[in-house]
Design an enzyme around this catalytic site. Structure first.
Site, short mmCIF file in Angstrom:
data_model
loop_
_atom_site.label_atom_id
_atom_site.label_comp_id
_atom_site.label_asym_id
_atom_site.label_seq_id
_atom_site.Cartn_x
_atom_site.Cartn_y
_atom_site.Cartn_z
N SER A 1 0.86 -1.20 0.00
CA SER A 1 0.00 0.00 0.00
C SER A 1 0.89 1.24 0.00
O SER A 1 2.01 1.20 0.50
CB SER A 1 -0.86 0.02 1.26
OG SER A 1 -1.44 1.29 1.45
N TYR B 1 -1.04 -0.74 10.21
CA TYR B 1 -1.20 -1.07 8.78
C TYR B 1 0.05 -0.69 7.98
O TYR B 1 0.54 -1.47 7.15
CB TYR B 1 -2.44 -0.33 8.27
CG TYR B 1 -2.87 -0.62 6.86
CD1 TYR B 1 -3.55 -1.79 6.54
CD2 TYR B 1 -2.64 0.31 5.84
CE1 TYR B 1 -3.98 -2.04 5.24
CE2 TYR B 1 -3.07 0.08 4.54
CZ TYR B 1 -3.75 -1.10 4.25
OH TYR B 1 -4.18 -1.33 2.97
P1 NAP Z 1 -11.87 -5.54 1.07
O1 NAP Z 1 -12.79 -5.05 0.01
O2 NAP Z 1 -12.14 -5.20 2.50
O3 NAP Z 1 -11.76 -7.15 0.92
C1 NAP Z 1 -10.96 -7.85 1.81
C2 NAP Z 1 -10.87 -9.30 1.38
O4 NAP Z 1 -9.96 -9.97 2.26
C3 NAP Z 1 -12.19 -10.05 1.46
O5 NAP Z 1 -12.20 -11.02 0.45
C4 NAP Z 1 -12.11 -10.69 2.84
O6 NAP Z 1 -12.93 -11.88 2.93
C5 NAP Z 1 -10.64 -11.05 2.90
N1 NAP Z 1 -10.12 -11.18 4.27
C6 NAP Z 1 -10.11 -10.24 5.24
N2 NAP Z 1 -9.57 -10.73 6.35
C7 NAP Z 1 -9.24 -12.02 6.09
C8 NAP Z 1 -8.69 -13.08 6.85
N3 NAP Z 1 -8.32 -12.91 8.14
N4 NAP Z 1 -8.52 -14.28 6.27
C9 NAP Z 1 -8.87 -14.47 4.98
N5 NAP Z 1 -9.39 -13.51 4.20
C10 NAP Z 1 -9.58 -12.30 4.76
O7 NAP Z 1 -10.37 -5.05 0.83
P2 NAP Z 1 -9.69 -4.45 -0.51
O8 NAP Z 1 -9.88 -2.99 -0.49
O9 NAP Z 1 -10.07 -5.24 -1.68
O10 NAP Z 1 -8.15 -4.71 -0.15
C11 NAP Z 1 -7.43 -5.82 -0.64
C12 NAP Z 1 -5.95 -5.64 -0.30
O11 NAP Z 1 -5.48 -4.43 -0.90
C13 NAP Z 1 -5.68 -5.50 1.19
O12 NAP Z 1 -4.45 -6.14 1.51
C14 NAP Z 1 -5.55 -4.02 1.39
O13 NAP Z 1 -4.77 -3.70 2.51
C15 NAP Z 1 -4.88 -3.61 0.08
N6 NAP Z 1 -5.05 -2.21 -0.24
C16 NAP Z 1 -6.30 -1.68 -0.46
C17 NAP Z 1 -6.42 -0.33 -0.77
C18 NAP Z 1 -7.76 0.31 -1.03
O14 NAP Z 1 -7.79 1.53 -1.22
N7 NAP Z 1 -8.86 -0.41 -1.05
C19 NAP Z 1 -5.27 0.47 -0.86
C20 NAP Z 1 -4.03 -0.10 -0.63
C21 NAP Z 1 -3.92 -1.45 -0.34
P3 NAP Z 1 -14.50 -11.79 3.37
O15 NAP Z 1 -15.25 -11.25 2.17
O16 NAP Z 1 -14.87 -13.20 3.67
O17 NAP Z 1 -14.59 -10.88 4.54
#
Ligand code: NAP
Length: 242
Positions: free
Chosen positions: A141, A154
């Site tokens: 990130s 984080y």
């Molecule tokens: P999201 O929409 O909240 O989705 C999170 C996903 O991770 C879901 O599939 C969730 O499963 C799964 N998950 C969460 N905790 C888990 C656990 N303990 N064990 C197994 N699976 C787990 O998140 P996102 O925005 O797509 O983010 C994905 C990645 O990108 C993350 O690593 C995040 O830090 C990174 N990221 C995101 C952003 C952003 O702006 N969105 C920016 C930088 C980095 P369930 O559906 O079953 O809950």
């Protein structure tokens, strides 16, 4: 077991992981996805993947649990025969000012975002070394590059993934295994749904938030079209970090 290449994407029931799974399926990969508990979202993703005529299966387990990860990888190898691409994507936030941050919120974020990469990669790497090829993508990130007030836990986890990526790339290059990280900016998912997007957009040179597909296309690029790229952290952030 099919002829297709196989991708394993953690946290792919929703958001960025889901988009990565779909993009890789469009490129002809069979896809194993993981999720934490949202069965409905996982089922929807699986149906969408199968509609692309690839083999797909969802595995429910906690990426913060070492044993659950190694058991799941064993299952995936039994079902799919191999893993060509591993996307360590699952992640959570537990934001708060450091002065008031509980050890519980620190540990949950480090375990789910950083230790998970060790728990998943460790068993997968053995099969990649045997097959003498592989591609690993770690979801870091911009917070891991710049730091962010309210995200000490984080940012630490995401910065840790950068060191992990670079070290593994050096260790595994001779086995034809490439290891890269992506540093997304603000991407429209459930994780960012409560943020003040208007204010954030002002600071983004491309004047929009990212979409999960913006990240997914980069994952597909790293998997398919980047045979000489390893150890890199690719910013996909609309120019936020320049
Ligand atoms: P999201 O929409 O909240 O989705 C999170 C996903 O991770 C879901 O599939 C969730 O499963 C799964 N998950 C969460 N905790 C888990 C656990 N303990 N064990 C197994 N699976 C787990 O998140 P996102 O925005 O797509 O983010 C994905 C990645 O990108 C993350 O690593 C995040 O830090 C990174 N990221 C995101 C952003 C952003 O702006 N969105 C920016 C930088 C980095 P369930 O559906 O079953 O809950």
């Amino acid at each position: 077991m099919g002829e297709n290449k196989v991708a394993l994407v953690t946290g792919a029931s929703r958001g960025i992981g889901r988009a990565c799974a779909i993009e890789l399926a469009k490129a002809g990969y069979d896809v194993a996805i993981s999720f934490a508990g949202n069965e409905e979202a996982a089922n929807k993703t699986i149906a969408d993947l199968k509609a692309l005529n690839v083999n797909a299966k969802a595995y429910k387990f906690d990426v913060a649990n070492k044993e659950a990860c190694s058991n799941a990888v064993e299952e995936v190898l039994k079902d799919f025969g191999k893993v060509d691409v591993l996307v360590n994507n699952a992640g959570i936030t537990r934001d708060g000012l450091f002065m008031r941050m509980s050890a519980e919120n620190w540990e949950a974020v480090i375990n789910t975002n950083l230790n998970s990469a060790f728990y998943m990669t460790n068993p997968v790497i053995k099969t990649m070394v045997k097959q003498r090829s592989g591609c690993i993508v770690n979801m870091s990130s911009i917070s891991g590059l710049m730091g962010n007030a309210g995200q000490a836990n984080y940012s630490t986890a995401k910065a840790g993934l950068v060191g992990f990526t670079k070290s593994l790339a050096k260790e595994l290059g001779s086995r034809n295994i490439r290891v890269n990280a992506i540093a997304p900016g603000f991407i429209q998912t459930d994780m960012t749904k409560d943020l003040d997007t208007e204010k954030i957009t002002e600071h983004i040179p491309l004047k929009r938030l990212g979409q999960p597909e913006d990240i997914a296309k980069t994952v597909k690029f790293l998997a398919e079209d980047a045979p000489y790229i390893t150890g890199q952290v690719i910013g996909v952030d609309g120019g936020l970090v320049i």
